[in-house]
Design a protein around this motif. Structure first.
Motif, short mmCIF file in Angstrom:
data_model
loop_
_atom_site.label_atom_id
_atom_site.label_comp_id
_atom_site.label_asym_id
_atom_site.label_seq_id
_atom_site.Cartn_x
_atom_site.Cartn_y
_atom_site.Cartn_z
N THR A 19 0.83 -1.21 0.00
CA THR A 19 0.00 0.00 0.00
C THR A 19 0.86 1.26 0.00
OG1 THR A 19 -1.76 -1.14 1.20
CG2 THR A 19 -1.80 1.27 1.23
N VAL A 20 1.85 1.28 0.91
CA VAL A 20 2.75 2.43 0.98
C VAL A 20 3.52 2.58 -0.32
CG1 VAL A 20 4.77 3.41 2.13
CG2 VAL A 20 2.95 2.39 3.49
N GLY A 21 3.94 1.44 -0.87
CA GLY A 21 4.68 1.47 -2.12
C GLY A 21 3.86 2.02 -3.27
N SER A 22 2.55 1.70 -3.28
CA SER A 22 1.69 2.16 -4.38
C SER A 22 1.19 3.59 -4.17
CB SER A 22 0.50 1.21 -4.54
OG SER A 22 -0.26 1.16 -3.35
N LEU A 23 0.85 3.93 -2.92
CA LEU A 23 0.36 5.27 -2.62
C LEU A 23 1.47 6.25 -2.29
CD1 LEU A 23 -2.80 4.49 -0.43
CD2 LEU A 23 -2.71 5.05 -2.87
N PHE A 26 1.76 9.82 0.31
CA PHE A 26 0.37 10.07 0.65
C PHE A 26 -0.19 8.94 1.51
CE2 PHE A 26 -4.21 9.58 -0.37
CZ PHE A 26 -4.67 10.77 0.16
N GLY A 27 0.20 7.69 1.18
CA GLY A 27 -0.23 6.54 1.95
C GLY A 27 0.26 6.61 3.39
N ILE A 28 1.48 7.09 3.58
CA ILE A 28 2.03 7.25 4.93
C ILE A 28 1.22 8.27 5.71
CG2 ILE A 28 4.04 8.03 6.26
CD1 ILE A 28 5.82 6.99 4.02
N VAL A 29 0.91 9.40 5.08
CA VAL A 29 0.13 10.45 5.74
C VAL A 29 -1.23 9.91 6.17
CG1 VAL A 29 -1.03 12.68 5.45
CG2 VAL A 29 1.28 12.35 4.56
N VAL A 30 -1.92 9.22 5.26
CA VAL A 30 -3.26 8.70 5.54
C VAL A 30 -3.23 7.70 6.70
CG1 VAL A 30 -5.16 7.28 4.66
CG2 VAL A 30 -4.16 9.06 3.21
N MET A 31 -2.29 6.76 6.64
CA MET A 31 -2.25 5.71 7.67
C MET A 31 -1.79 6.25 9.02
SD MET A 31 -1.22 2.23 5.63
CE MET A 31 -0.11 2.93 4.41
N MET A 32 -0.87 7.20 9.01
CA MET A 32 -0.44 7.80 10.28
C MET A 32 -1.50 8.73 10.83
SD MET A 32 2.25 6.39 11.24
CE MET A 32 2.75 7.44 12.60
N ALA A 54 12.59 2.71 2.20
CA ALA A 54 13.65 3.73 2.09
C ALA A 54 15.02 3.07 2.01
CB ALA A 54 13.59 4.68 3.29
N SER A 55 15.21 1.98 2.75
CA SER A 55 16.50 1.28 2.73
C SER A 55 16.75 0.63 1.36
CB SER A 55 16.56 0.22 3.83
OG SER A 55 15.73 -0.89 3.53
N GLN A 56 15.65 0.34 0.64
CA GLN A 56 15.76 -0.26 -0.69
C GLN A 56 15.89 0.78 -1.79
OE1 GLN A 56 15.89 -3.84 -0.93
NE2 GLN A 56 16.19 -3.31 1.23
N GLY A 57 15.90 2.06 -1.39
CA GLY A 57 16.04 3.13 -2.36
C GLY A 57 14.75 3.50 -3.07
N GLU A 58 13.62 2.94 -2.60
CA GLU A 58 12.34 3.22 -3.24
C GLU A 58 11.68 4.49 -2.69
OE1 GLU A 58 9.69 -0.13 -3.63
OE2 GLU A 58 11.37 -1.54 -3.51
N MET A 59 12.13 4.93 -1.52
CA MET A 59 11.62 6.15 -0.91
C MET A 59 12.78 6.87 -0.24
SD MET A 59 8.02 4.81 0.83
CE MET A 59 7.03 6.26 0.51
N SER A 60 12.54 8.13 0.11
CA SER A 60 13.54 8.91 0.84
C SER A 60 13.28 8.76 2.34
CB SER A 60 13.46 10.38 0.44
OG SER A 60 14.04 11.22 1.43
#
Length: 211
Positions: A19-23, A26-32, A54-60
């Motif tokens: 979910t986080v990967g797809s959203l 924004f997904g982080i904001v909604v779930m938090m 983030a550790s996989q380089g997919e997010m900051s």
């Protein structure tokens, strides 16, 4: 039974990561937001997977933490607003059925006016309480600037801890939970020491003002 629960938990983690990967952020904001409001949605299954991505380089990692804090603040403000809008009128009308009087509401308001900062900060670091500390703060109409500052401070510490656990421990949920348990105990001890220290400081300050 335990095997089934473990499988369900791993499936939930996989769903959160997807979910986080797809959203994205924004997904982080909604779930938090959900976690920080009164919805029973634990941050422990949101931020570590985001930290892992983030550790996989997919997010900051910086943005993961930033938007995690933003979501937490929005959820806290939502609870605060609900309590300000509906809390006092509700208890003034139906409080007698819950043994809540107008005098007790006034006392709560005075308490948060004086001690809201320490209550909000420590409350955001403690299990279960972190979701609900905004409600009494709103009910007592705590100063909004002070509420936002200490909510951000407490939420920031918790979000950073969770994101870093996910970043360094990856998808090893067993190791994450083990470390999270130790960290939670450490935070409870830290808050207890802080509250006791604050209590004695206030006592010393009162005696000093009397002289």
């Amino acid at each position: 039974m335990l095997t089934t629960l473990g499988a369900l938990f791993h499936a939930l983690i996989a769903f959160i990561v997807e979910t986080v990967g797809s959203l994205g952020y924004f997904g982080i904001v909604v779930m938090m937001f959900l976690e920080s409001s009164f919805f029973p949605f634990p941050s422990e299954v949101v931020m570590p997977p985001a930290g892992y991505l983030a550790s996989q380089g997919e997010m900051s990692l910086f943005l993961v933490i930033f938007f995690g804090i933003v979501g937490s603040i929005l959820g806290a403000v939502f609870n605060y607003w609900l309590a300000v809008k509906w809390g006092r009128p509700f208890f003034e009308k139906y409080g007698k059925y819950f043994f809540v009087t107008k005098e007790s509401l006034d006392k709560a308001e005075k308490f948060f006016a004086k001690h809201g900062h320490i209550s909000t900060f420590t409350g955001r670091l403690l299990p279960v309480i972190r979701q609900y500390i905004s409600l009494p703060a709103g009910l007592a109409r705590m100063n909004i600037a002070s509420f936002l500052f200490f909510t951000t401070l407490g939420s920031g510490i918790w979000v950073i801890i969770l994101a870093l656990l996910g970043y360094f421990l990856g998808q090893n949920t067993e190791l994450i939970n083990k470390n999270l348990h130790k960290i939670s105990i450490g935070l409870i001890i830290f808050c207890a020491v802080l509250i006791v220290g604050y209590f004695f400081y206030q006592k010393f300050k009162a005696k000093k003002n009397e002289k």
